[in-house]
Scaffold this motif. Structure first.
Motif, PDB file in Angstrom:
ATOM      1  N   ALA A  70      32.648  75.580 -12.092  1.00 54.50           N
ATOM      2  CA  ALA A  70      32.492  76.786 -13.179  1.00 54.50           C
ATOM      3  C   ALA A  70      32.628  76.803 -14.000  1.00 54.50           C
ATOM      4  O   ALA A  70      34.454  76.445 -14.071  1.00 54.50           O
ATOM      5  CB  ALA A  70      32.048  77.474 -11.651  1.00 54.50           C
ATOM      6  N   MET A  71      32.314  77.277 -14.867  1.00 56.73           N
ATOM      7  CA  MET A  71      32.893  77.040 -16.484  1.00 56.73           C
ATOM      8  C   MET A  71      33.775  78.171 -16.253  1.00 56.73           C
ATOM      9  O   MET A  71      35.013  78.016 -17.001  1.00 56.73           O
ATOM     10  CB  MET A  71      32.184  78.029 -17.336  1.00 56.73           C
ATOM     11  N   SER A  72      34.223  79.094 -15.595  1.00 52.22           N
ATOM     12  CA  SER A  72      35.480  80.145 -15.441  1.00 52.22           C
ATOM     13  C   SER A  72      36.537  79.315 -14.783  1.00 52.22           C
ATOM     14  O   SER A  72      37.563  79.944 -14.230  1.00 52.22           O
ATOM     15  CB  SER A  72      34.914  81.417 -14.777  1.00 52.22           C
ATOM     16  N   ASP A  73      36.272  78.140 -13.722  1.00 51.55           N
ATOM     17  CA  ASP A  73      37.678  77.964 -13.355  1.00 51.55           C
ATOM     18  C   ASP A  73      38.580  76.907 -14.092  1.00 51.55           C
ATOM     19  O   ASP A  73      39.855  77.017 -13.622  1.00 51.55           O
ATOM     20  CB  ASP A  73      36.735  76.456 -12.352  1.00 51.55           C
ATOM     21  N   VAL A  74      38.038  77.225 -15.240  1.00 50.31           N
ATOM     22  CA  VAL A  74      39.105  76.261 -16.004  1.00 50.31           C
ATOM     23  C   VAL A  74      39.058  77.108 -17.011  1.00 50.31           C
ATOM     24  O   VAL A  74      37.974  77.400 -17.689  1.00 50.31           O
ATOM     25  CB  VAL A  74      39.541  74.225 -16.864  1.00 50.31           C
ATOM     26  N   VAL A  75      39.974  77.091 -18.465  1.00 54.72           N
ATOM     27  CA  VAL A  75      40.213  78.020 -19.689  1.00 54.72           C
ATOM     28  C   VAL A  75      40.734  77.059 -20.315  1.00 54.72           C
ATOM     29  O   VAL A  75      41.812  76.050 -20.407  1.00 54.72           O
ATOM     30  CB  VAL A  75      41.417  79.195 -19.593  1.00 54.72           C
ATOM     31  N   VAL A  76      39.879  76.866 -22.082  1.00 55.83           N
ATOM     32  CA  VAL A  76      40.395  76.197 -23.484  1.00 55.83           C
ATOM     33  C   VAL A  76      41.057  76.576 -24.021  1.00 55.83           C
ATOM     34  O   VAL A  76      40.740  77.807 -24.503  1.00 55.83           O
ATOM     35  CB  VAL A  76      38.689  75.610 -23.603  1.00 55.83           C
ATOM     36  N   LEU A  77      42.135  75.648 -24.081  1.00 64.73           N
ATOM     37  CA  LEU A  77      43.193  76.197 -24.409  1.00 64.73           C
ATOM     38  C   LEU A  77      42.651  75.948 -26.302  1.00 64.73           C
ATOM     39  O   LEU A  77      42.557  75.002 -26.723  1.00 64.73           O
ATOM     40  CB  LEU A  77      44.244  75.724 -24.006  1.00 64.73           C
ATOM     41  N   ASP A  78      43.573  76.615 -26.906  1.00 66.01           N
ATOM     42  CA  ASP A  78      42.991  76.989 -28.443  1.00 66.01           C
ATOM     43  C   ASP A  78      42.003  76.370 -28.827  1.00 66.01           C
ATOM     44  O   ASP A  78      41.107  75.404 -29.472  1.00 66.01           O
ATOM     45  CB  ASP A  78      43.873  75.666 -28.600  1.00 66.01           C
ATOM     46  N   LYS A  79      40.914  77.280 -27.818  1.00 61.68           N
ATOM     47  CA  LYS A  79      39.079  77.349 -28.301  1.00 61.68           C
ATOM     48  C   LYS A  79      38.697  77.188 -30.028  1.00 61.68           C
ATOM     49  O   LYS A  79      38.913  78.024 -30.152  1.00 61.68           O
ATOM     50  CB  LYS A  79      38.576  78.325 -27.233  1.00 61.68           C
ATOM     51  N   VAL A  80      38.467  76.328 -30.206  1.00 57.32           N
ATOM     52  CA  VAL A  80      37.723  76.304 -31.532  1.00 57.32           C
ATOM     53  C   VAL A  80      36.470  77.300 -31.470  1.00 57.32           C
ATOM     54  O   VAL A  80      35.367  76.904 -30.795  1.00 57.32           O
ATOM     55  CB  VAL A  80      37.266  74.781 -32.203  1.00 57.32           C
ATOM     56  N   GLU A  81      36.277  77.835 -32.547  1.00 56.95           N
ATOM     57  CA  GLU A  81      34.719  79.228 -32.390  1.00 56.95           C
ATOM     58  C   GLU A  81      34.043  78.501 -33.856  1.00 56.95           C
ATOM     59  O   GLU A  81      34.425  79.582 -34.716  1.00 56.95           O
ATOM     60  CB  GLU A  81      35.271  80.124 -32.647  1.00 56.95           C
ATOM     61  N   ASP A  82      33.461  78.137 -33.862  1.00 57.55           N
ATOM     62  CA  ASP A  82      32.281  77.814 -35.056  1.00 57.55           C
ATOM     63  C   ASP A  82      31.419  76.658 -35.583  1.00 57.55           C
ATOM     64  O   ASP A  82      30.815  76.718 -33.539  1.00 57.55           O
ATOM     65  CB  ASP A  82      33.919  76.772 -35.884  1.00 57.55           C
ATOM     66  N   SER A  83      30.398  76.504 -35.794  1.00 53.29           N
ATOM     67  CA  SER A  83      29.396  76.248 -35.518  1.00 53.29           C
ATOM     68  C   SER A  83      29.280  74.474 -35.820  1.00 53.29           C
ATOM     69  O   SER A  83      28.410  74.225 -35.375  1.00 53.29           O
ATOM     70  CB  SER A  83      28.468  76.521 -36.706  1.00 53.29           C
ATOM     71  N   GLY A  84      30.723  73.826 -35.361  1.00 51.64           N
ATOM     72  CA  GLY A  84      30.347  71.779 -35.559  1.00 51.64           C
ATOM     73  C   GLY A  84      29.819  71.583 -34.286  1.00 51.64           C
ATOM     74  O   GLY A  84      29.288  70.688 -34.505  1.00 51.64           O
ATOM     75  N   SER A  85      30.017  72.433 -33.116  1.00 51.69           N
ATOM     76  CA  SER A  85      29.525  71.468 -32.413  1.00 51.69           C
ATOM     77  C   SER A  85      29.308  72.807 -31.237  1.00 51.69           C
ATOM     78  O   SER A  85      29.878  74.013 -31.039  1.00 51.69           O
ATOM     79  CB  SER A  85      30.389  70.615 -31.142  1.00 51.69           C
ATOM     80  N   ALA A  86      28.148  72.545 -30.165  1.00 51.05           N
ATOM     81  CA  ALA A  86      27.524  73.652 -29.096  1.00 51.05           C
ATOM     82  C   ALA A  86      28.533  72.812 -28.556  1.00 51.05           C
ATOM     83  O   ALA A  86      28.472  74.043 -26.758  1.00 51.05           O
ATOM     84  CB  ALA A  86      26.015  73.255 -28.815  1.00 51.05           C
ATOM     85  N   LYS A  87      29.186  72.649 -27.710  1.00 47.87           N
ATOM     86  CA  LYS A  87      30.899  72.306 -26.666  1.00 47.87           C
ATOM     87  C   LYS A  87      31.390  72.918 -26.852  1.00 47.87           C
ATOM     88  O   LYS A  87      31.886  73.067 -28.160  1.00 47.87           O
ATOM     89  CB  LYS A  87      30.589  71.047 -26.605  1.00 47.87           C
ATOM     90  N   ALA A  88      32.717  73.419 -25.893  1.00 41.76           N
ATOM     91  CA  ALA A  88      33.686  73.996 -25.917  1.00 41.76           C
ATOM     92  C   ALA A  88      34.645  72.909 -26.591  1.00 41.76           C
ATOM     93  O   ALA A  88      34.189  71.545 -25.570  1.00 41.76           O
ATOM     94  CB  ALA A  88      34.361  74.756 -24.818  1.00 41.76           C
ATOM     95  N   ARG A  89      35.440  73.035 -27.366  1.00 43.25           N
ATOM     96  CA  ARG A  89      36.037  72.190 -27.929  1.00 43.25           C
ATOM     97  C   ARG A  89      37.524  72.972 -28.479  1.00 43.25           C
ATOM     98  O   ARG A  89      37.752  73.880 -28.816  1.00 43.25           O
ATOM     99  CB  ARG A  89      35.798  70.961 -28.761  1.00 43.25           C
ATOM    100  N   THR A  90      38.677  71.432 -28.504  1.00 38.77           N
ATOM    101  CA  THR A  90      39.884  72.470 -28.543  1.00 38.77           C
ATOM    102  C   THR A  90      40.248  71.597 -30.295  1.00 38.77           C
ATOM    103  O   THR A  90      41.321  71.646 -31.093  1.00 38.77           O
ATOM    104  CB  THR A  90      41.306  71.669 -28.156  1.00 38.77           C
ATOM    105  N   THR A  91      40.461  70.605 -30.947  1.00 36.56           N
ATOM    106  CA  THR A  91      40.575  69.409 -31.520  1.00 36.56           C
ATOM    107  C   THR A  91      39.422  69.539 -32.566  1.00 36.56           C
ATOM    108  O   THR A  91      38.066  70.136 -32.218  1.00 36.56           O
ATOM    109  CB  THR A  91      40.752  67.763 -31.122  1.00 36.56           C
TER     110      THR A  91
END
Length: 294
Positions: A206-227
Protein backbone atom coordinates in the motif's frame (compact mmCIF):
# COMPACT_ATOMS: atom_id res chain seq x y z
CA UNK A 1 27.12 -34.01 -73.77
CA UNK A 2 29.10 -36.33 -71.54
CA UNK A 3 27.17 -37.44 -68.46
CA UNK A 4 29.94 -36.34 -66.08
CA UNK A 5 29.84 -32.78 -67.47
CA UNK A 6 26.06 -32.68 -67.14
CA UNK A 7 26.34 -33.88 -63.57
CA UNK A 8 28.99 -31.27 -62.74
CA UNK A 9 26.84 -28.51 -64.20
CA UNK A 10 23.90 -29.79 -62.21
CA UNK A 11 25.94 -29.68 -59.01
CA UNK A 12 27.15 -26.17 -59.85
CA UNK A 13 23.58 -25.02 -60.45
CA UNK A 14 22.39 -26.52 -57.17
CA UNK A 15 25.31 -24.98 -55.24
CA UNK A 16 24.80 -21.57 -56.83
CA UNK A 17 21.08 -21.69 -56.05
CA UNK A 18 21.76 -22.58 -52.44
CA UNK A 19 24.27 -19.75 -52.17
CA UNK A 20 21.71 -17.29 -53.48
CA UNK A 21 19.04 -18.54 -51.11
CA UNK A 22 21.38 -18.27 -48.11
CA UNK A 23 22.53 -14.79 -49.06
CA UNK A 24 18.90 -13.75 -49.50
CA UNK A 25 18.09 -14.56 -45.85
CA UNK A 26 18.08 -11.24 -43.93
CA UNK A 27 20.60 -10.98 -41.12
CA UNK A 28 19.26 -11.35 -37.59
CA UNK A 29 19.22 -8.16 -35.51
CA UNK A 30 20.10 -8.30 -31.82
CA UNK A 31 17.93 -5.96 -29.71
CA UNK A 32 19.12 -5.74 -26.10
CA UNK A 33 16.99 -4.66 -23.14
CA UNK A 34 18.44 -3.91 -19.71
CA UNK A 35 16.18 -5.73 -17.24
CA UNK A 36 15.90 -3.47 -14.19
CA UNK A 37 12.95 -5.42 -12.76
CA UNK A 38 14.12 -8.89 -13.71
CA UNK A 39 14.83 -10.65 -17.01
CA UNK A 40 11.58 -12.62 -17.01
CA UNK A 41 9.50 -9.45 -16.80
CA UNK A 42 11.64 -7.71 -19.44
CA UNK A 43 11.19 -10.66 -21.81
CA UNK A 44 7.43 -10.63 -21.23
CA UNK A 45 7.18 -6.90 -21.85
CA UNK A 46 9.46 -6.61 -24.90
CA UNK A 47 8.86 -9.78 -26.94
CA UNK A 48 5.88 -8.26 -28.73
CA UNK A 49 8.00 -5.21 -29.57
CA UNK A 50 10.68 -7.43 -31.14
CA UNK A 51 7.98 -8.85 -33.42
CA UNK A 52 6.80 -5.33 -34.31
CA UNK A 53 10.34 -4.22 -35.11
CA UNK A 54 11.04 -7.30 -37.24
CA UNK A 55 7.93 -6.63 -39.30
CA UNK A 56 8.78 -2.96 -39.80
CA UNK A 57 12.42 -3.42 -40.84
CA UNK A 58 11.96 -6.69 -42.73
CA UNK A 59 14.61 -8.57 -40.76
CA UNK A 60 14.40 -11.08 -37.91
CA UNK A 61 14.95 -9.56 -34.46
CA UNK A 62 16.23 -11.51 -31.48
CA UNK A 63 15.45 -10.09 -28.05
CA UNK A 64 18.24 -10.22 -25.46
CA UNK A 65 17.56 -9.25 -21.85
CA UNK A 66 20.30 -8.85 -19.27
CA UNK A 67 20.99 -7.45 -15.79
CA UNK A 68 22.21 -3.89 -15.47
CA UNK A 69 25.81 -4.79 -14.64
CA UNK A 70 26.27 -6.51 -18.02
CA UNK A 71 25.20 -3.62 -20.26
CA UNK A 72 28.62 -2.08 -20.85
CA UNK A 73 30.32 -5.46 -21.38
CA UNK A 74 27.69 -6.58 -23.91
CA UNK A 75 27.94 -3.35 -25.92
CA UNK A 76 31.74 -3.43 -25.75
CA UNK A 77 31.73 -7.02 -27.08
CA UNK A 78 29.34 -5.96 -29.90
CA UNK A 79 26.76 -8.41 -28.58
CA UNK A 80 23.85 -6.20 -29.62
CA UNK A 81 22.99 -3.95 -32.54
CA UNK A 82 20.56 -1.85 -30.52
CA UNK A 83 20.15 -1.43 -26.78
CA UNK A 84 17.39 -0.07 -24.56
CA UNK A 85 18.65 1.16 -21.21
CA UNK A 86 18.47 3.92 -18.63
CA UNK A 87 19.69 7.46 -19.39
CA UNK A 88 22.80 7.27 -17.20
CA UNK A 89 24.02 4.19 -19.04
CA UNK A 90 22.96 5.74 -22.35
CA UNK A 91 25.17 8.79 -21.72
CA UNK A 92 28.02 6.49 -20.72
CA UNK A 93 27.64 4.25 -23.77
CA UNK A 94 27.58 7.29 -26.03
CA UNK A 95 30.74 8.72 -24.46
CA UNK A 96 32.70 5.47 -24.10
CA UNK A 97 31.68 3.34 -27.08
CA UNK A 98 30.18 5.78 -29.56
CA UNK A 99 26.64 4.44 -29.24
CA UNK A 100 24.07 6.67 -30.92
CA UNK A 101 20.80 7.48 -29.06
CA UNK A 102 17.86 7.14 -31.46
CA UNK A 103 14.77 7.72 -29.35
CA UNK A 104 13.49 8.19 -25.80
CA UNK A 105 10.43 6.33 -24.64
CA UNK A 106 7.25 8.04 -23.48
CA UNK A 107 5.61 6.35 -20.50
CA UNK A 108 2.33 7.20 -18.75
CA UNK A 109 2.16 10.41 -20.73
CA UNK A 110 5.62 11.55 -19.60
CA UNK A 111 9.02 11.66 -21.29
CA UNK A 112 11.02 12.24 -18.10
CA UNK A 113 11.40 10.43 -14.81
CA UNK A 114 13.13 10.79 -11.48
CA UNK A 115 14.27 8.97 -8.39
CA UNK A 116 12.33 8.20 -5.24
CA UNK A 117 13.70 7.79 -1.73
CA UNK A 118 11.28 5.81 0.43
CA UNK A 119 11.63 5.26 4.17
CA UNK A 120 9.93 2.98 6.66
CA UNK A 121 7.26 4.95 8.57
CA UNK A 122 8.81 3.75 11.85
CA UNK A 123 12.39 4.72 10.94
CA UNK A 124 12.22 8.26 12.32
CA UNK A 125 13.71 9.60 9.09
CA UNK A 126 12.16 12.92 8.04
CA UNK A 127 15.04 14.77 6.35
CA UNK A 128 17.91 13.81 4.07
CA UNK A 129 20.44 14.35 6.86
CA UNK A 130 18.63 11.66 8.89
CA UNK A 131 19.91 9.01 6.47
CA UNK A 132 23.39 9.22 7.97
CA UNK A 133 24.09 6.01 9.82
CA UNK A 134 21.01 4.26 8.36
CA UNK A 135 20.54 1.10 6.29
CA UNK A 136 19.67 1.82 2.65
CA UNK A 137 18.73 -0.51 -0.23
CA UNK A 138 19.32 0.45 -3.88
CA UNK A 139 19.20 -1.37 -7.20
CA UNK A 140 22.67 -1.00 -8.71
CA UNK A 141 25.53 1.51 -8.83
CA UNK A 142 24.64 1.94 -12.54
CA UNK A 143 20.91 2.42 -12.02
CA UNK A 144 19.73 5.93 -12.89
CA UNK A 145 16.40 5.98 -11.06
CA UNK A 146 17.39 3.36 -8.50
CA UNK A 147 20.65 4.91 -7.29
CA UNK A 148 22.40 7.64 -9.33
CA UNK A 149 19.65 10.28 -9.11
CA UNK A 150 19.26 9.75 -5.35
CA UNK A 151 23.00 9.76 -4.73
CA UNK A 152 23.32 13.11 -6.51
CA UNK A 153 20.32 14.53 -4.64
CA UNK A 154 21.73 13.48 -1.27
CA UNK A 155 25.24 14.71 -2.08
CA UNK A 156 23.80 18.17 -2.62
CA UNK A 157 22.16 17.85 0.81
CA UNK A 158 25.47 16.96 2.45
CA UNK A 159 25.05 13.18 2.57
CA UNK A 160 27.60 10.96 0.78
CA UNK A 161 26.01 7.52 0.40
CA UNK A 162 29.43 5.95 -0.17
CA UNK A 163 30.63 7.05 3.28
CA UNK A 164 27.78 8.16 5.54
CA UNK A 165 25.48 5.11 5.66
CA UNK A 166 25.58 2.19 8.09
CA UNK A 167 24.81 -0.14 5.17
CA UNK A 168 24.21 0.20 1.44
CA UNK A 169 22.72 -2.98 0.00
CA UNK A 170 22.16 -3.58 -3.72
CA UNK A 171 19.32 -5.85 -4.87
CA UNK A 172 18.57 -7.89 -8.00
CA UNK A 173 15.43 -5.93 -8.86
CA UNK A 174 13.76 -2.73 -7.75
CA UNK A 175 10.59 -4.38 -6.43
CA UNK A 176 12.67 -6.04 -3.68
CA UNK A 177 13.76 -2.64 -2.37
CA UNK A 178 10.24 -1.54 -1.48
CA UNK A 179 9.47 -4.87 0.16
CA UNK A 180 12.63 -4.64 2.29
CA UNK A 181 11.70 -1.14 3.45
CA UNK A 182 8.08 -2.13 4.07
CA UNK A 183 9.21 -5.04 6.25
CA UNK A 184 11.57 -2.80 8.22
CA UNK A 185 14.60 -4.82 7.10
CA UNK A 186 16.06 -1.63 5.62
CA UNK A 187 15.45 1.93 6.84
CA UNK A 188 15.25 3.45 3.36
CA UNK A 189 15.37 2.54 -0.31
CA UNK A 190 15.93 4.03 -3.76
CA UNK A 191 13.59 3.26 -6.70
CA UNK A 192 12.68 4.97 -9.95
CA UNK A 193 9.45 6.90 -10.27
CA UNK A 194 6.47 4.69 -11.03
CA UNK A 195 7.64 1.51 -9.28
CA UNK A 196 5.86 2.46 -6.06
CA UNK A 197 2.59 3.16 -7.88
CA UNK A 198 2.78 0.04 -10.06
CA UNK A 199 3.38 -2.25 -7.07
CA UNK A 200 0.54 -0.61 -5.17
CA UNK A 201 -1.75 -1.09 -8.18
CA UNK A 202 -1.27 -4.87 -8.11
CA UNK A 203 -1.54 -5.14 -4.33
CA UNK A 204 2.11 -5.88 -3.52
CA UNK A 205 2.05 -3.02 -1.01
CA UNK A 206 0.00 0.00 0.00
CA UNK A 207 1.19 3.55 -0.60
CA UNK A 208 1.03 4.07 3.19
CA UNK A 209 3.52 1.23 3.79
CA UNK A 210 6.37 3.63 3.02
CA UNK A 211 6.97 7.38 3.18
CA UNK A 212 8.51 9.36 0.30
CA UNK A 213 11.43 11.43 1.61
CA UNK A 214 11.83 15.04 0.38
CA UNK A 215 8.71 14.58 -1.74
CA UNK A 216 8.47 17.06 -4.62
CA UNK A 217 5.09 18.78 -4.76
CA UNK A 218 4.62 20.15 -8.27
CA UNK A 219 2.92 19.38 -11.57
CA UNK A 220 6.02 18.03 -13.31
CA UNK A 221 4.92 14.43 -12.84
CA UNK A 222 1.88 12.56 -11.59
CA UNK A 223 4.15 10.11 -9.76
CA UNK A 224 5.72 10.52 -6.34
CA UNK A 225 9.35 11.55 -6.54
CA UNK A 226 12.27 12.92 -4.56
CA UNK A 227 14.68 14.11 -7.25
CA UNK A 228 14.44 16.43 -10.26
CA UNK A 229 13.22 14.93 -13.55
CA UNK A 230 15.62 13.59 -16.18
CA UNK A 231 15.11 12.07 -19.67
CA UNK A 232 13.65 8.58 -19.51
CA UNK A 233 15.10 5.46 -21.16
CA UNK A 234 16.71 5.53 -24.62
CA UNK A 235 17.14 3.13 -27.50
CA UNK A 236 20.67 3.48 -28.90
CA UNK A 237 22.42 1.99 -31.91
CA UNK A 238 25.77 0.38 -31.26
CA UNK A 239 28.74 1.96 -33.02
CA UNK A 240 29.31 0.48 -36.46
CA UNK A 241 25.70 -0.58 -37.02
CA UNK A 242 24.71 -0.20 -40.67
CA UNK A 243 23.44 3.35 -41.28
CA UNK A 244 20.50 2.24 -43.43
CA UNK A 245 19.40 -0.21 -40.74
CA UNK A 246 19.74 2.47 -38.05
CA UNK A 247 17.51 4.78 -40.08
CA UNK A 248 14.85 2.06 -40.49
CA UNK A 249 14.89 1.22 -36.78
CA UNK A 250 14.61 4.88 -35.78
CA UNK A 251 11.63 5.32 -38.11
CA UNK A 252 9.99 2.23 -36.62
CA UNK A 253 10.57 3.47 -33.07
CA UNK A 254 9.05 6.89 -33.69
CA UNK A 255 6.09 5.32 -35.55
CA UNK A 256 5.13 2.91 -32.74
CA UNK A 257 1.43 3.61 -31.95
CA UNK A 258 0.52 4.01 -28.29
CA UNK A 259 -2.41 1.61 -28.71
CA UNK A 260 -0.40 -1.12 -30.44
CA UNK A 261 0.07 -4.55 -28.82
CA UNK A 262 3.83 -3.87 -28.66
CA UNK A 263 3.45 -0.59 -26.76
CA UNK A 264 0.81 -2.02 -24.43
CA UNK A 265 2.95 -5.05 -23.57
CA UNK A 266 5.96 -2.82 -22.90
CA UNK A 267 3.77 -0.43 -20.86
CA UNK A 268 4.91 2.62 -22.82
CA UNK A 269 3.13 5.19 -24.99
CA UNK A 270 5.73 5.02 -27.75
CA UNK A 271 8.95 6.89 -28.51
CA UNK A 272 10.00 10.48 -29.16
CA UNK A 273 13.16 12.00 -30.62
CA UNK A 274 16.08 11.52 -28.19
CA UNK A 275 16.05 14.06 -25.38
CA UNK A 276 19.15 16.12 -24.43
CA UNK A 277 21.67 14.39 -22.14
CA UNK A 278 23.35 17.56 -20.80
CA UNK A 279 22.00 17.33 -17.22
CA UNK A 280 22.89 13.64 -17.10
CA UNK A 281 26.49 14.27 -18.09
CA UNK A 282 26.85 17.04 -15.47
CA UNK A 283 25.58 14.62 -12.83
CA UNK A 284 27.79 11.71 -13.95
CA UNK A 285 30.85 13.96 -13.91
CA UNK A 286 30.00 15.32 -10.45
CA UNK A 287 29.70 11.77 -9.12
CA UNK A 288 32.72 10.57 -11.15
CA UNK A 289 30.77 7.65 -12.55
CA UNK A 290 31.64 5.51 -15.57
CA UNK A 291 32.89 6.69 -18.02
CA UNK A 292 33.70 9.96 -16.24
CA UNK A 293 35.53 8.26 -13.36
CA UNK A 294 39.07 9.03 -14.47
Amino acid sequence: MHKSKIFKRFLFFIGFSLMLSVSAVPAEIMFGVMANRGELLATTEWTEFSHYLAEKIGQPVRLMTFPIDRTFDIVKAKGVDFVLTNPAQTAGLEEKFGARPLASWRKDGEENFGGVIVVNPQSGITHAADLKGKRVAAYSPESAGGYVFQRYHLLQAGVDVTKDLAELRFTKKQDDILLLVKAGLMDAGFVRTGVLESMAAVGKLAMSDVVVLDKVEDSGSAKARTTPLYPDWFVSAAAGTDAALVAKVKTALLALPANSPAAKAAKIDGFVAPLPRDKLIVMLKALKLNPFDK
